[in-house]
Write a protein that holds these residues in place. Structure first.
Motif, short mmCIF file in Angstrom:
data_model
loop_
_atom_site.label_atom_id
_atom_site.label_comp_id
_atom_site.label_asym_id
_atom_site.label_seq_id
_atom_site.Cartn_x
_atom_site.Cartn_y
_atom_site.Cartn_z
N GLY A 86 -26.90 -44.33 49.05
CA GLY A 86 -28.24 -44.40 49.62
C GLY A 86 -28.71 -43.02 50.04
N VAL A 87 -30.01 -42.80 49.92
CA VAL A 87 -30.62 -41.54 50.36
C VAL A 87 -31.61 -41.87 51.47
CG1 VAL A 87 -31.90 -39.49 49.67
CG2 VAL A 87 -30.39 -40.62 48.02
N GLY A 88 -31.41 -41.27 52.64
CA GLY A 88 -32.27 -41.56 53.79
C GLY A 88 -33.43 -40.59 53.88
N ILE A 108 -27.17 -38.86 53.28
CA ILE A 108 -26.50 -39.70 52.29
C ILE A 108 -25.64 -40.74 53.00
CG2 ILE A 108 -24.85 -39.73 50.36
CD1 ILE A 108 -27.50 -38.30 49.72
N PHE A 109 -25.80 -42.00 52.61
CA PHE A 109 -24.97 -43.06 53.18
C PHE A 109 -24.53 -43.99 52.05
CE2 PHE A 109 -28.20 -46.33 52.77
CZ PHE A 109 -29.38 -45.62 52.81
N ALA A 110 -23.62 -44.89 52.37
CA ALA A 110 -23.14 -45.85 51.37
C ALA A 110 -23.68 -47.23 51.67
CB ALA A 110 -21.62 -45.88 51.38
N TYR A 134 -36.88 -54.44 55.17
CA TYR A 134 -36.89 -54.15 53.74
C TYR A 134 -37.06 -52.65 53.52
CZ TYR A 134 -41.69 -54.00 55.21
OH TYR A 134 -42.82 -53.69 55.93
N GLU A 135 -36.63 -52.17 52.34
CA GLU A 135 -36.92 -50.80 51.90
C GLU A 135 -37.02 -50.83 50.37
OE1 GLU A 135 -34.12 -47.90 53.35
OE2 GLU A 135 -34.74 -48.15 55.43
N GLY A 136 -38.22 -50.79 49.85
CA GLY A 136 -38.41 -50.75 48.40
C GLY A 136 -38.05 -49.37 47.86
N GLU A 137 -37.23 -49.34 46.79
CA GLU A 137 -36.76 -48.04 46.31
C GLU A 137 -36.55 -48.01 44.79
OE1 GLU A 137 -33.49 -46.52 48.59
OE2 GLU A 137 -34.34 -47.29 50.46
N LEU A 138 -36.71 -46.82 44.23
CA LEU A 138 -36.31 -46.58 42.85
C LEU A 138 -34.78 -46.54 42.78
CD1 LEU A 138 -36.87 -45.65 39.88
CD2 LEU A 138 -36.83 -43.30 40.77
N ASN A 165 -33.96 -53.12 46.54
CA ASN A 165 -34.42 -53.30 47.92
C ASN A 165 -33.23 -52.97 48.81
OD1 ASN A 165 -35.37 -54.12 50.40
ND2 ASN A 165 -36.18 -56.09 49.69
N ASP A 166 -33.34 -51.84 49.51
CA ASP A 166 -32.27 -51.38 50.42
C ASP A 166 -32.44 -52.12 51.75
OD1 ASP A 166 -30.39 -49.98 51.88
OD2 ASP A 166 -31.63 -48.17 52.06
N VAL A 167 -32.13 -53.42 51.71
CA VAL A 167 -32.30 -54.24 52.92
C VAL A 167 -31.41 -53.69 54.03
CG1 VAL A 167 -32.20 -56.57 53.86
CG2 VAL A 167 -32.80 -56.23 51.45
N GLY A 182 -24.87 -51.23 58.71
CA GLY A 182 -26.12 -51.97 58.74
C GLY A 182 -26.81 -52.07 57.39
N LYS A 183 -26.27 -51.36 56.39
CA LYS A 183 -26.84 -51.37 55.04
C LYS A 183 -26.05 -52.25 54.08
CE LYS A 183 -29.97 -47.92 55.46
NZ LYS A 183 -31.36 -48.01 54.98
N SER A 184 -24.92 -52.77 54.53
CA SER A 184 -23.92 -53.28 53.59
C SER A 184 -23.66 -54.77 53.65
CB SER A 184 -22.60 -52.53 53.81
OG SER A 184 -22.74 -51.19 53.41
N THR A 251 -32.82 -44.28 45.97
CA THR A 251 -33.36 -42.94 46.16
C THR A 251 -34.26 -42.76 47.38
OG1 THR A 251 -35.13 -43.51 44.62
CG2 THR A 251 -33.22 -42.39 43.70
N GLY A 252 -34.30 -43.75 48.26
CA GLY A 252 -35.08 -43.62 49.48
C GLY A 252 -36.37 -44.40 49.42
N THR A 253 -36.92 -44.66 50.60
CA THR A 253 -38.08 -45.55 50.68
C THR A 253 -39.30 -44.84 51.26
OG1 THR A 253 -38.63 -47.87 51.20
CG2 THR A 253 -37.79 -46.54 53.02
ZN ZN Z 1 -33.16 -46.88 51.89
#
Ligand code: ZN
Length: 298
Positions: A86-88, A108-110, A134-138, A165-167, A182-184, A251-253
């Motif tokens: 993940g890219v913040g 950078i996170f996992a 939600y986080e919509g991302e490429l 979606n990086d929920v 919190g991302k996983s 790639t980030g939201t």
């Molecule tokens: Zn994200």
């Protein structure tokens, strides 16, 4: 080409997506070229070997028996990524809305690979989560081993692009400086609806991106607004760790996440979250969060 991982009557299948909008059709690749494997995951293991066969598949197939959408469940185009990176804070407007300065280096996170779910599957929020967002991302799917690659050639490592979606469980994410937990959570990484191979995406930094909750637009931007481009991210990551086929980069939201609204508006039971990216299609996932049922009339 657009490739979909399918579950057809309980068995994995590789689909070729043709047409657009209501004319979208999925054809079983096995009927077109029986040499190709039954999943994108297997394709990615030998991407260079399979690429010529994929390129030779007809783009417009007059197939007498396309797979009816009702008979085929779309599953994630990458079911078993080795890692999801993940890219913040990678859009200037999102960094601003969270009160953070635009960074010199990307955060950078996992996301653990067990978080992957399908493009039409439910996002299941367990009761340990109070602030699901939600986080919509490429999404970038790696097709070739990459270590110490220069940004000028970094996109050669990309097999294709998709939507993710990086929920995020904001309460768990922000308990400490490390966001990974919190991302996983299970189902917190809807990916899909399919993989669009890199040769069919002329410029990954020129794609409109939009997120809707229950039909209301909440995020609207373009990948040109990224702080660090896809090529920059791959070059930076590969200077430290190898990227291997099947790895996924979120790639980030852009701006507009629920936690940054006033007042914050986190996901609730029954919400439908759609993330759509130009050329790549859209995710549509219903939220299951019995403990976050709306009070009063809906
Ligand atoms: Zn994200």
């Amino acid at each position: 080409v657009r490739l979909a991982n399918l579950c057809v009557e309980g068995k994995p299948g590789l689909g070729l997506v043709t047409g657009s909008g209501s004319e979208t059709t999925i054809v079983d690749v096995a009927a077109l070229d029986s040499r190709l494997p039954r999943s994108i995951d297997e394709l990615l293991e030998s991407w260079d070997a399979w690429s010529p066969l994929l390129a030779a598949l007809p783009h417009d197939v007059a197939d007498p028996s396309p797979i009816a959408p009702a008979d085929a469940e779309l599953v994630s185009p990458v079911c078993r990524p080795g890692k999801i990176v993940g890219v913040g804070l990678n859009y200037r407007d999102h960094a601003e809305e969270t009160g953070q300065p635009v960074p010199d280096y990307p955060t950078i996170f996992a996301k653990f690979p067990t978080s992957v779910t399908g493009p039409r599957s439910d996002i299941v929020v367990p009761s340990v989560v109070e602030r699901p967002d939600y986080e919509g991302e490429l999404g970038v799917v790696i097709g070739r081993y990459a270590k110490d690659v220069d940004a000028s050639v970094a996109l050669d490592a990309v097999a294709g692009y998709t939507v993710i979606n990086d929920v995020s469980a904001r309460d768990i994410q922000n308990r400490t400086s490390q966001w990974t937990l919190g991302k996983s959570l299970d189902t917190f990484a809807p990916i899909g609806p399919w993989l669009v191979t890199a040769d069919d995406v002329p410029d990954p930094q020129r794609l409109a991106i939009e997120t809707r909750v229950n039909g209301k637009v909440v995020q609207q931007s373009n990948t040109r607004n990224m702080v660090f481009s896809v090529a920059d991210i791959i070059a930076l990551l590969s200077s430290v760790v190898p990227l291997v086929p099947g790895d996924v980069i979120a790639t980030g939201t852009p701006a507009g996440v629920g936690g940054a609204q006033d007042p914050p508006r986190f996901l609730e039971d029954g919400d439908v979250v759609e993330v759509e990216i130009e050329c790549l299609g859209q995710l549509s996932n219903r939220v299951r969060a019995p403990h976050r049922r709306r009070l009063g009339a809906v």
